[in-house]
Scaffold this active site. Structure first.
Site, PDB file in Angstrom:
ATOM      1  N   GLY A   1      41.194  65.316  64.171  1.00 27.19           N
ATOM      2  CA  GLY A   1      40.874  66.379  63.650  1.00 27.19           C
ATOM      3  C   GLY A   1      39.720  67.306  64.370  1.00 27.19           C
TER       4      GLY A   1
ATOM      5  N   LYS B   1      23.343  87.022  31.809  1.00 29.90           N
ATOM      6  CA  LYS B   1      23.792  85.669  31.784  1.00 29.90           C
ATOM      7  C   LYS B   1      23.140  84.651  32.136  1.00 29.90           C
ATOM      8  CE  LYS B   1      26.187  85.872  36.263  1.00 29.90           C
ATOM      9  NZ  LYS B   1      27.429  86.209  36.857  1.00 29.90           N
TER      10      LYS B   1
ATOM     11  N   ASP C   1      34.975  83.693  42.766  1.00 30.34           N
ATOM     12  CA  ASP C   1      35.459  82.219  43.234  1.00 30.34           C
ATOM     13  C   ASP C   1      36.379  81.757  42.202  1.00 30.34           C
ATOM     14  OD1 ASP C   1      35.542  79.785  44.272  1.00 30.34           O
ATOM     15  OD2 ASP C   1      33.272  79.363  44.326  1.00 30.34           O
TER      16      ASP C   1
ATOM     17  N   GLN D   1      23.682  80.411  48.971  1.00 29.03           N
ATOM     18  CA  GLN D   1      22.506  79.521  49.048  1.00 29.03           C
ATOM     19  C   GLN D   1      21.501  80.223  49.885  1.00 29.03           C
ATOM     20  OE1 GLN D   1      23.809  75.453  49.753  1.00 29.03           O
ATOM     21  NE2 GLN D   1      25.954  76.046  49.244  1.00 29.03           N
TER      22      GLN D   1
END
Length: 314
Positions: A39, A193, A223, A98
């Site tokens: 990988g 919200k 998303d 983030q």
């Protein structure tokens, strides 16, 4: 320009890179990207880049972590091949959500990405519609922050939408919604919200009149689609017509594409900052290739990136 510049594509969006190169009259750089059986990522530039201005194009979309490491290996290989500059074009900046601590013992992952890119050897970063514009300050190298707002504005004008109202799904998108409203000479509204968990939201209030209007919901990214569906249904409950949904970055995780085939969504407008499937019904994909090609030209030849935008305050 071709003699001193090379543009290479990561695995995320080769079609976008081909479009950028076509507009600049150059061929995409020859690069081999492969994986070992374990990988691990292998990169080999198959042409000389010594003393060249190298541009690496990679959106940090799904699979985010693998594409990020691939980009880091590409940067390292370019530095070790004696590239003069290594300019990283991130049409979509992963981990941008983030950008601050909202609870104790959380990371600020957007800052970590900035630090790692710089340490790996990036000379400059070019990106589009960051989730939080303050992320630019996480870098100690030049950052060119582009926006797709003009693309969205011109397309929406061409649609001749009746009685439009620009809707910001939260306070964080209010500035973008206001600029779009000014461009379309339309009123705008803000939805309040709360988020009980990641990728979940509950609409509590709407500030502004939406009854009888056609909402144009503006976001930086989509998303899972859950928030957008909640917003659309909340607007419908308040008397609004069926909505248009606009976002620069279409991540479309999980069952997002199915959710967005909602009976009260007329059209979803995104850009090709992230590679999208072809022939999606009720979807319009706008190309950021012309804007990125002009940005590369300005970086190499000199000029103001702000000249790309009608609103110089962006």
């Amino acid at each position: 320009m071709e003699g001193k510049m090379r543009i290479f594509s990561g695995s995320s969006n080769p079609k976008l890179v081909a479009d950028i190169c076509g507009r600049l009259g150059v061929e995409p750089g020859k690069i081999k990207l492969s994986r070992f059986k374990s990988g691990e990522i292998y990169v080999h530039y198959e042409e000389s880049i010594r003393n060249s201005d190298v541009f690496l194009v990679q959106a940090l979309s799904h699979p985010t972590n693998e594409l990020f490491v691939e980009l880091l290996v590409m940067i390292d290989a370019a530095k070790r091949a004696s590239a003069r500059t290594v300019n990283v074009i991130l049409p979509y900046y992963g981990y941008a959500r983030q950008e601050r601590k909202s609870a104790p013992r959380e990371p600020i992952s957007a800052k970590l990405v900035a630090d790692v890119l710089t340490t790996a050897g990036a000379s400059r970063v070019v990106t589009i519609d960051l989730h939080a514009p303050a992320i630019q300050g996480f870098f100690n190298i030049p950052v060119d922050h582009l926006t797709a707002l003009d693309l969205m504005t011109e397309y929406l004008k061409s649609r001749n939408i009746p009685r439009p109202v620009i809707v910001s799904p939260d306070a964080g998108r209010a500035s973008m919604a206001e600029k779009l409203a000014n461009g379309l000479d339309s009123p705008f509204a803000i939805m309040i919200k709360k988020r009980p968990a990641h990728n979940q939201s509950v609409i509590t209030h709407v500030i502004g009149d939406v009854a009888g209007h056609t909402p144009i919901i503006i976001e930086d990214l989509i998303d899972t689609g859950s928030t957008i569906v909640n917003v659309v249904e909340g607007l419908k409950e308040r008397g609004a017509e069926d909505a248009y949904v606009c976002a620069t970055h279409g991540l479309f995780s999980g069952e997002a594409l199915q959710k967005l085939q909602h009976e009260n969504i007329r059209e979803v407008v995104v850009t090709d900052s992230i590679a999208q499937p072809e022939h999606l019904p009720h979807f319009k994909v706008l190309s950021v290739a012309p804007m990125l090609a002009k940005a590369i030209h300005f970086i190499l030849e000199g000029g103001s990136i702000a000249a790309l935008f009608k609103d110089r305050g962006i």
